[in-house]
Scaffold this active site. Structure first.
Site, PDB file in Angstrom:
ATOM      1  N   ARG A  36      -5.627  -3.882   8.384  1.00  0.00           N
ATOM      2  CA  ARG A  36      -5.468  -2.592   9.057  1.00  0.00           C
ATOM      3  C   ARG A  36      -4.452  -1.735   8.316  1.00  0.00           C
ATOM      4  NH1 ARG A  36      -2.990  -2.711  13.793  1.00  0.00           N
ATOM      5  NH2 ARG A  36      -4.336  -1.401  15.044  1.00  0.00           N
ATOM      6  N   GLU A  93     -15.666  -5.538   3.219  1.00  0.00           N
ATOM      7  CA  GLU A  93     -15.085  -4.198   3.356  1.00  0.00           C
ATOM      8  C   GLU A  93     -16.098  -3.113   3.706  1.00  0.00           C
ATOM      9  OE1 GLU A  93     -11.686  -3.467   0.503  1.00  0.00           O
ATOM     10  OE2 GLU A  93     -12.750  -5.041  -0.577  1.00  0.00           O
ATOM     11  N   ARG A  99      -4.659 -11.259  -4.614  1.00  0.00           N
ATOM     12  CA  ARG A  99      -5.895 -10.535  -4.293  1.00  0.00           C
ATOM     13  C   ARG A  99      -6.487  -9.955  -5.563  1.00  0.00           C
ATOM     14  NH1 ARG A  99      -7.769  -5.279  -0.864  1.00  0.00           N
ATOM     15  NH2 ARG A  99      -6.062  -4.233  -1.926  1.00  0.00           N
ATOM     16  N   HIS A 142       0.845  -1.196   0.000  1.00  0.00           N
ATOM     17  CA  HIS A 142       0.000   0.000   0.000  1.00  0.00           C
ATOM     18  C   HIS A 142       0.881   1.247   0.000  1.00  0.00           C
ATOM     19  CE1 HIS A 142      -3.006  -2.960   1.049  1.00  0.00           C
ATOM     20  NE2 HIS A 142      -3.946  -2.064   0.824  1.00  0.00           N
ATOM     21  N   ARG A 191      -9.385   5.926  -3.387  1.00  0.00           N
ATOM     22  CA  ARG A 191      -8.813   4.951  -2.472  1.00  0.00           C
ATOM     23  C   ARG A 191      -8.760   5.537  -1.055  1.00  0.00           C
ATOM     24  NH1 ARG A 191      -8.032  -0.362  -4.054  1.00  0.00           N
ATOM     25  NH2 ARG A 191      -7.541  -0.427  -6.274  1.00  0.00           N
ATOM     26  N   ASP A 195     -11.972   0.767   3.809  1.00  0.00           N
ATOM     27  CA  ASP A 195     -13.170   1.156   3.068  1.00  0.00           C
ATOM     28  C   ASP A 195     -14.379   1.279   3.966  1.00  0.00           C
ATOM     29  OD1 ASP A 195     -12.526   1.388   0.124  1.00  0.00           O
ATOM     30  OD2 ASP A 195     -11.611  -0.537   0.555  1.00  0.00           O
TER      31      ASP A 195
END
Length: 1057
Positions: free
Chosen positions: A759, A680, A559, A154, A892, A721
């Site tokens: 997280r 989510e 993913r 990320h 995002r 999210d």
């Protein structure tokens, strides 16, 4: 204190911290004098003093004076030429980074102080025994613990890797500076090294000039293993082992791994078209190459160290068999072992001719607190394909035994000559270990290698087994291990080049068990021959590393969004004339999927024509089948909402494995991947329990879980999210309830469940102290197993140094252990749930009214924050939006949080909370709320995290952004948001009983305050640069200046997104 990673919550020595800050600050000032000149340093000091004075006045409550000084500071910054503003921004950014290094160093320093350390294994194990947990219960819980730490790509790591390594070197020098045995000359040399590092830092461009590729990100994650975790893991496991021995009288099994590591880097294709099937394959091969290379280094050190001639009969037979196979590829040579009743004595061997790197340094035995140890390992060199390796180069530093005619007899047993014609059933011939065969040499040469010969120099330096008088048995076994590791590494080089590799399976290591076998045999031999002390040193550390890291260092998760799988199945069903899968209702989908999963024929025709997007999805499953569960861990389904989302992935996996197995002519490696639904949004969290219940009611799926995954279901929960969807408070409550329901459903079906927590680093994305987070989960949700993501800057903050890594790993272990053996309390009163529902509903409505229903908000967000400019940071390979339009919905979560962190409003973490609490207090539930705060860990941790993020906010700074950047018609919205902040602050303080924010955490407050003199000018600069940039959008110098301020503010806030 690293704000969002402060799992320790311990005081630091501010005197020592201040001393280090002054040292680094003075060295930076000296650097600026040389590089920029005295005029500039005077301006820096003037700005700093203005900012410091303003902070002092505000903290003292003298608001008018503070406002005046703030205006002076604003005037100073707004009149600067760009040529002055850029180096000023760089200066304050470097100051904040250096303060962060000093802060981390003092965290490390405190772990070295004598005395009791809270949350350590020794501390927690002792408390558990004192509370009534039996030694057997404790021992079993530790040995069976399964914690997965998953490093993700990320995009929240703001610093270039080059800059990160410079920070590490400065940290090592600070640690060396603490040593009490340094001479005056040593001190001067150390200061000179610091000067060089800081000068190099100033002269290095801190901005990324291109986006990292997914492979770049994966390489960064693998470097974390080499940089810190490689040294930390043995030390951490020794701490666990020592605490277990102290409190239970039993040692941790050598191959026990309470914690393992995973990664999404190179496997996370959710919204990232840059992560392709080829990327996943290449990253997996690269990880295997690096793992083999790291193990090679350790084996080289062990071969140098284990020079003993005494071994067990079993190891002697193993070594004997290695020698026999070596002789099969060379001239016949008579050799034998001298066998005794209990063990074999083999003549010692002189020192190897090639001394391995670091041989003069004692083997790593868990001393991760030794800063010097961090410099022991040379930098990793990535794969090259022009090196030739030969069997005789690596099997040993010499040969074993002597000519048969010169060997004596022992215990009446005649020594038999060894030759390739010897019968395999001879009583003197041990059976061949499973890792050896009769194929002769261990490595089959490829055509590219067959014409290369060993040089004369190599033959002199590395004699083969044919020309040496004797060798220690452990060196024979480790030489064999080394050769197979070399072949493993070489094979990855061929595969990365896209070339075929004709090694046979027994010539390289494919799985962890085969690599562990000879090393465990060596360990057992040493224990049975009186060398327990040696066995428990470097060899034990290597075994523990292999058990933890395996052949890939970190197994890779895949993913993808659920819609992508539906699109692929739609293309298949339409091609087959079965209709459109996407248009079917849920029951029809489940009926179709279950029938196909039970069938044995392939569904997907080989010649099917599909779009490139669908082809990429199918290729991903093909790569998953090729790599298997030996390299990959789980398949995560983003935005999962139905049971069919899980079965769709199971079917696509099955199809790919059928095709690949047919092409290979053998079964695919390993088993199918665990399929993990990721819930989510708030709606999906509310439906999670019913989705899992539906899944477990399907006979095929239950049978599949039991047969292939030991009756184990994993479920992932998304914090980012859900927080962006409904606000942090509502997200926290919905996550809590979803966990309760999922656990209950799995218990009813007798299925073990592991919850995977997605997280982020910031509180707005579920971040915060891990110890608190685990201790406040619903009872029964942490039953010895847990998976959790660590993202972006948090990876470096927690695992960038071996010393901090050890502490973090220990905290994970003890927190999970406590939550397992002493689960946290549930809500004491049913009314507490009603209160939570009331707060959550009011909070959610307030949040959504502002963010989604106020027509002015989106434009206000764009004006008041640098959100639009964040894409130029090049901090990640993933786009900042899922789709090009859609407002906040498609944005995002990371840039959403990042932008508000820059303006110091930190809005996503608290928006709506004040309204919810105020409504409940107005209803007359004030005392009930206070009781919840005192007695319910979940509620207390939620409020404490909100209090922490409120303390990090700065309303005058946020107001300054509005005054300069926001249009007149939208300024009122900014005023309303600041009023909401003050409401939240008032309610939180009333619940906690504090008079000021973070009153119970003086360390955090002091550290925040110490940064303000450097942080506030950066915010002022950012506002001015944004103002100018929005009038001159194509000015590259202004853009660079903005990005530098973003870097600096991120360093000062100690997190990004």
């Amino acid at each position: 204190m690293t704000d969002t990673t402060d799992d320790i919550a311990e005081e630091i020595s501010f005197q020592a911290y201040d001393d280090d800050c002054h040292l680094l600050g003075n060295l930076l000032n000296d650097c600026l004098l040389r590089e920029v000149g005295p005029g500039f340093t005077e301006k820096v000091e003037r700005v700093r003093l203005l900012a410091q004075s303003e902070c002092n006045m505000r903290l003292a409550g003298v608001t008018d004076a503070a406002d005046y000084l703030s205006k002076q500071l604003e005037r100073e910054v707004s009149t600067m030429e760009l040529e002055e503003a850029v180096p000023l921004a760089r200066t304050f950014s470097h100051y904040l980074n250096l303060m962060g290094i000093a802060e981390t160093h003092h965290r490390v320093r405190r772990t070295k102080l004598p005395g009791h350390m809270s949350k350590s294994c020794d501390d927690v194990f002792g408390k558990l025994i004192a509370s009534g947990v039996t030694p057997d219960e404790l021992y079993r819980a530790v040995c069976e613990q399964e914690v997965g730490i998953v490093l993700t790509a990320h995009p929240t790591q703001i610093n270039r890797r080059t800059i990160q390594y410079k920070f590490l070197r400065i940290a090592h020098l600070l640690e060396r500076n603490d040593r009490g045995d340094l001479t005056h000359e040593d001190k001067e040399s150390l200061i000179e090294d610091l000067i060089r590092e800081i000068t190099s830092l100033w002269q290095t461009d801190e901005l990324r000039r291109r986006k990292p590729t997914p492979v770049d990100e994966a390489r960064g994650g693998l470097h974390i293993v080499e940089q810190a975790l490689w040294k930390a893991v043995p030390h951490y496991l020794r701490r666990v082992n020592n605490a277990l021995k102290k409190h239970t009288g039993r040692s941790l099994p050598l191959t026990s791994t309470p914690i393992k590591f995973g990664t999404w880097m190179g496997g996370d294709r959710d919204g990232n078209p840059n992560v392709t099937a080829k990327v996943t394959r290449d990253v997996s091969y690269l990880a295997r190459w690096i793992a083999a290379d790291l193990y090679l280094r350790e084996v080289d050190g062990l071969r140098f160290e284990l020079s003993m001639g005494t071994c067990s009969d079993k190891l002697a037979r193993y070594a004997y068999d290695i020698i026999e196979h070596e002789q099969q590829s060379h001239e016949d040579h008579d050799i034998s072992f001298l066998q005794k009743k209990k063990h074999v004595e083999i003549p010692g061997h002189p020192l190897p001719y090639h001394i391995p790197v670091g041989a003069e340094i004692p083997g790593f035995t868990g001393n991760a607190n030794d800063g010097e140890a961090d410099l022991e390992m040379p930098p990793l060199e990535l794969p090259e394909t022009d090196v030739e390796y030969k069997t005789e180069d690596f099997l040993g530093y010499g040969v074993i035994g002597k000519a048969a005619s010169t060997l004596p007899k022992a215990d009446g047993v005649g020594l038999q000559p060894l030759n390739t014609a010897s019968p395999r059933n001879s009583p003197m011939m041990p059976s061949t270990p499973k890792t050896l065969t009769n194929s002769g040499s261990f490595k089959k040469k490829t055509s590219s290698e067959s014409n290369l010969n060993q040089s004369s120099v190599d033959r002199l330096l590395h004699p083969s087994l044919r020309g040496r008088p004797d060798v220690a048995p452990y060196r024979i076994v480790l030489g064999h291990v080394r050769e197979k590791l070399v072949n493993t590494r070489r094979r990855m080089e061929f595969l990365l080049e896209g070339l075929t590799c004709d090694y046979e399976e027994h010539e390289y290591y494919e799985n962890t068990e085969d690599l562990l076998e000879p090393l465990l045999l060596c360990h057992q031999s040493m224990e049975t021959t009186g060398s327990e002390v040696l066995a428990d040193g470097r060899l034990a550390d290597l075994i523990r590393r292999i058990a933890t890291f395996g052949m890939t260092l970190m197994k890779l998760d895949l993913r993808q969004e659920s819609d992508k799988h539906a699109e692929a199945l739609t293309a298949i069903t339409e091609y087959l004339g079965m209709g459109s899968y996407s248009e079917w209702d849920e029951e029809r989908k489940l009926k179709f999927l279950t029938a196909e999963l039970r069938g044995k024929r392939p569904l997907v025709p080989p010649a099917i024509e599909v779009t490139p997007e669908v082809r990429e999805v199918l290729n991903t499953f093909r790569v998953a089948a090729e790599l298997g569960s030996q390299s990959l861990e789980a398949y995560i389904i983003s935005m999962a909402s139905e049971a069919s989302d899980v079965l769709a992935v199971e079917l696509l996996q099955k199809e790919a494995r059928l095709v690949v197995a047919g092409e290979l002519g053998r079964p695919c490696p390993g088993t199918t991947l665990r399929v993990v639904p990721l819930f989510e949004t708030v709606k999906d969290l509310r439906d999670a329990g019913s989705v899992i219940r539906k899944l477990l009611s399907i006979d095929w799926y239950r049978e599949h879980l039991i047969a292939n995954h030991n009756g184990h279901q994993e479920v992932m929960l998304g914090y980012s999210d859900s927080g962006k969807d409904a606000g942090r408070f509502t997200a926290a409550w919905e996550l809590y309830k979803a966990q309760e329901e999922i656990v209950q459903v799995c218990q009813e079906s007798n299925i073990k469940v592991t919850l995977f927590h997605g997280r982020g680093g910031s509180v707005g994305r579920g971040g915060g102290p891990m110890y608190l987070a685990i201790q406040s989960q619903p009872p029964g949700s942490v039953m010895g197993s847990l998976r959790v993501t660590e993202q972006g800057e948090m990876v470096q903050a927690k695992f960038g140094l071996a010393q901090t890594s050890v502490r973090q790993l220990e905290i994970y272990t003890t927190a999970v252990l406590l939550a397992t053996l002493h689960p946290p309390d549930p809500p004491r009163s049913p009314n507490w749930r009603n209160v939570m529902e009331h707060i959550s509903e009011v909070s959610r409505r307030f949040y959504r009214n502002v963010v989604y229903e106020n027509e002015q908000f989106l434009q206000y967000f764009h004006e008041a924050t640098p959100e639009a400019e964040l894409g130029n940071l090049n901090i990640g390979s993933r786009p900042t939006r899922r789709k090009k339009s859609g407002g906040v919905t498609q944005l995002r979560a990371i840039p959403w949080i990042f932008a508000w962190t820059q303006t110091r409003l930190t809005l996503p973490a608290w928006l709506g909370v004040g309204a919810g609490l105020e409504a409940v207090i107005a209803k007359g539930d004030r005392e009930e709320l206070k009781a919840m705060y005192r007695e319910w860990p979940f509620f207390q941790s939620t409020i404490d995290l909100i209090e922490m993020v409120l303390a990090k906010a700065d309303i005058p700074i946020a107001k300054h952004y509005d005054e300069v950047l926001v249009s007149a018609e939208r300024k009122q919205l900014g005023t309303e948001l600041r009023e909401a902040y003050f409401t939240t602050e008032k309610c939180v303080l009333e619940l906690s009983g504090h008079h000021r924010l973070s009153e119970n955490n003086k360390t955090l407050r002091r550290l925040i305050e110490s940064r303000l003199a450097y942080l506030n000018p950066l915010n002022m600069l950012q506002v001015e640069v944004l103002r100018r940039l929005r009038q001159d959008e194509n000015n590259p110098k202004l853009r660079d200046a903005l990005l530098i301020t973003i870097n600096g503010i991120a360093a000062g806030m100690r997190n990004t997104g």
